[in-house]
Design a protein around this motif. Structure first.
Motif, mmCIF file in Angstrom:
data_model
loop_
_atom_site.group_PDB
_atom_site.id
_atom_site.type_symbol
_atom_site.label_atom_id
_atom_site.label_comp_id
_atom_site.label_asym_id
_atom_site.label_seq_id
_atom_site.Cartn_x
_atom_site.Cartn_y
_atom_site.Cartn_z
ATOM 1 N N ALA A 26 43.291 45.333 4.305
ATOM 2 C CA ALA A 26 42.627 44.061 3.990
ATOM 3 C C ALA A 26 41.297 43.942 4.731
ATOM 4 O O ALA A 26 40.304 43.474 4.161
ATOM 5 N N ILE A 27 41.263 44.373 5.979
ATOM 6 C CA ILE A 27 40.023 44.310 6.759
ATOM 7 C C ILE A 27 38.966 45.218 6.147
ATOM 8 O O ILE A 27 37.787 44.843 6.031
ATOM 9 N N VAL A 28 39.367 46.409 5.724
ATOM 10 C CA VAL A 28 38.401 47.340 5.112
ATOM 11 C C VAL A 28 37.856 46.759 3.804
ATOM 12 O O VAL A 28 36.637 46.788 3.557
ATOM 13 N N LEU A 29 38.732 46.199 2.973
ATOM 14 C CA LEU A 29 38.283 45.608 1.706
ATOM 15 C C LEU A 29 37.357 44.409 1.949
ATOM 16 O O LEU A 29 36.338 44.245 1.265
ATOM 17 N N LEU A 30 37.725 43.570 2.903
ATOM 18 C CA LEU A 30 36.875 42.414 3.209
ATOM 19 C C LEU A 30 35.526 42.861 3.772
ATOM 20 O O LEU A 30 34.502 42.221 3.526
ATOM 21 N N THR A 31 35.525 43.961 4.499
ATOM 22 C CA THR A 31 34.258 44.480 5.020
ATOM 23 C C THR A 31 33.365 44.970 3.887
ATOM 24 O O THR A 31 32.146 44.738 3.898
ATOM 25 N N VAL A 32 33.948 45.619 2.883
ATOM 26 C CA VAL A 32 33.164 46.056 1.714
ATOM 27 C C VAL A 32 32.575 44.843 0.994
ATOM 28 O O VAL A 32 31.386 44.824 0.636
ATOM 29 N N VAL A 33 33.401 43.797 0.808
ATOM 30 C CA VAL A 33 32.922 42.567 0.166
ATOM 31 C C VAL A 33 31.804 41.944 1.000
ATOM 32 O O VAL A 33 30.802 41.450 0.468
ATOM 33 N N GLU A 34 31.976 41.967 2.318
ATOM 34 C CA GLU A 34 30.969 41.409 3.224
ATOM 35 C C GLU A 34 29.641 42.152 3.080
ATOM 36 O O GLU A 34 28.571 41.527 3.010
ATOM 37 N N VAL A 36 28.571 43.756 0.468
ATOM 38 C CA VAL A 36 27.997 43.402 -0.840
ATOM 39 C C VAL A 36 27.301 42.042 -0.758
ATOM 40 O O VAL A 36 26.174 41.864 -1.237
ATOM 41 N N PHE A 37 27.964 41.075 -0.141
ATOM 42 C CA PHE A 37 27.358 39.734 -0.006
ATOM 43 C C PHE A 37 26.071 39.787 0.817
ATOM 44 O O PHE A 37 25.074 39.153 0.462
ATOM 45 N N VAL A 38 26.094 40.523 1.909
ATOM 46 C CA VAL A 38 24.902 40.610 2.757
ATOM 47 C C VAL A 38 23.767 41.306 2.010
ATOM 48 O O VAL A 38 22.602 40.878 2.077
ATOM 49 N N GLY A 39 24.089 42.354 1.265
ATOM 50 C CA GLY A 39 23.062 43.044 0.478
ATOM 51 C C GLY A 39 22.473 42.148 -0.593
ATOM 52 O O GLY A 39 21.248 42.110 -0.792
ATOM 53 N N LEU A 40 23.333 41.398 -1.275
ATOM 54 C CA LEU A 40 22.857 40.470 -2.308
ATOM 55 C C LEU A 40 21.991 39.364 -1.696
ATOM 56 O O LEU A 40 20.957 38.989 -2.251
ATOM 57 N N PHE A 41 22.409 38.859 -0.540
ATOM 58 C CA PHE A 41 21.632 37.820 0.137
ATOM 59 C C PHE A 41 20.263 38.354 0.568
ATOM 60 O O PHE A 41 19.233 37.691 0.375
ATOM 61 N N THR A 42 20.248 39.559 1.112
ATOM 62 C CA THR A 42 18.980 40.157 1.547
ATOM 63 C C THR A 42 18.059 40.410 0.353
ATOM 64 O O THR A 42 16.855 40.119 0.410
ATOM 65 N N TYR A 43 18.631 40.918 -0.732
ATOM 66 C CA TYR A 43 17.820 41.150 -1.932
ATOM 67 C C TYR A 43 17.253 39.832 -2.469
ATOM 68 O O TYR A 43 16.092 39.763 -2.869
ATOM 69 N N GLY A 44 18.072 38.787 -2.446
ATOM 70 C CA GLY A 44 17.620 37.479 -2.920
ATOM 71 C C GLY A 44 16.487 36.926 -2.081
ATOM 72 O O GLY A 44 15.548 36.316 -2.586
ATOM 73 N N LEU A 45 16.567 37.128 -0.771
ATOM 74 C CA LEU A 45 15.484 36.659 0.100
ATOM 75 C C LEU A 45 14.194 37.417 -0.181
ATOM 76 O O LEU A 45 13.110 36.824 -0.259
ATOM 77 N N VAL A 46 14.293 38.731 -0.357
ATOM 78 C CA VAL A 46 13.102 39.548 -0.590
ATOM 79 C C VAL A 46 12.517 39.261 -1.962
ATOM 80 O O VAL A 46 11.287 39.192 -2.136
ATOM 81 N N ALA A 47 13.376 39.041 -2.961
ATOM 82 C CA ALA A 47 12.914 38.804 -4.332
ATOM 83 C C ALA A 47 12.395 37.379 -4.540
ATOM 84 O O ALA A 47 11.851 37.080 -5.604
ATOM 85 N N LEU A 62 25.853 32.107 -1.078
ATOM 86 C CA LEU A 62 26.081 33.471 -0.570
ATOM 87 C C LEU A 62 26.244 33.479 0.949
ATOM 88 O O LEU A 62 27.111 34.176 1.488
ATOM 89 N N LEU A 63 25.410 32.698 1.611
ATOM 90 C CA LEU A 63 25.514 32.623 3.072
ATOM 91 C C LEU A 63 26.863 32.048 3.500
ATOM 92 O O LEU A 63 27.494 32.530 4.454
ATOM 93 N N ALA A 64 27.333 31.024 2.792
ATOM 94 C CA ALA A 64 28.655 30.460 3.086
ATOM 95 C C ALA A 64 29.745 31.501 2.851
ATOM 96 O O ALA A 64 30.679 31.636 3.657
ATOM 97 N N ALA A 65 29.635 32.251 1.753
ATOM 98 C CA ALA A 65 30.631 33.299 1.468
ATOM 99 C C ALA A 65 30.619 34.382 2.539
ATOM 100 O O ALA A 65 31.674 34.905 2.914
ATOM 101 N N ILE A 66 29.432 34.703 3.040
ATOM 102 C CA ILE A 66 29.328 35.714 4.112
ATOM 103 C C ILE A 66 30.101 35.254 5.352
ATOM 104 O O ILE A 66 30.907 35.993 5.919
ATOM 105 N N PHE A 67 29.890 34.011 5.749
ATOM 106 C CA PHE A 67 30.554 33.532 6.971
ATOM 107 C C PHE A 67 32.053 33.352 6.774
ATOM 108 O O PHE A 67 32.852 33.591 7.687
ATOM 109 N N ILE A 68 32.469 32.912 5.590
ATOM 110 C CA ILE A 68 33.908 32.754 5.332
ATOM 111 C C ILE A 68 34.596 34.121 5.344
ATOM 112 O O ILE A 68 35.666 34.291 5.936
#
Length: 128
Positions: A26-34, A36-47, A62-68
């Motif tokens: 579960a930790i590994v899967l949540l880390t993969v999701v994390e 993805v969220f961080v990458g999407l957030f970073t791309y959104g900021l740059v774009a 996205l930021l809320a999802a990252i912290f949750i």
């Protein structure tokens, strides 16, 4: 497990962690999701998604999802992979220790020694 030793710094109870495989997966899967969220957030900021009203709300979500997601990762790690340890610490003085003397626990009779009460009222640090 209690050691029976009550000196300061002694381990009073120690329970080893469970270290379950399901929690690790579960930790590994949540880390993969994390990631993805961080990458999407970073791309959104740059774009420049934050410049429009809807994009700004999306980035906030996205930021809320990252912290949750991060909180669930830390919760699982703390519960499954850290031992439960209780260490004996030094007891701090409580208000009962500061303001009530041991001989005054039962209270005093009204009146008592009037001269003694006057001395205590004038000088609060007076000792018998």
């Amino acid at each position: 497990m209690s050691s029976g030793n009550n000196t300061v710094g002694a381990i009073h109870r120690y329970e080893p962690p469970r270290e379950s495989t399901a929690a690790l997966i579960a930790i590994v899967l949540l880390t993969v999701v994390e990631v993805v969220f961080v990458g999407l957030f970073t791309y959104g900021l740059v774009a420049g998604w934050g410049l429009s009203e809807f994009g700004n709300m999306f980035l906030g979500g996205l930021l809320a999802a990252i912290f949750i997601t991060l909180s669930f990762i830390l919760l699982l790690y703390r519960k499954e992979f850290l031992p439960d340890v209780m260490i004996v610490k030094k007891r701090r003085r409580k208000w009962e220790d500061l303001y009530i003397r041991e001989e005054d626990v039962e209270g005093e009779q009204f009146g008592g020694d009037a001269w003694e009460n006057v001395k205590r009222a004038v000088y609060p640090y007076y000792k018998k």
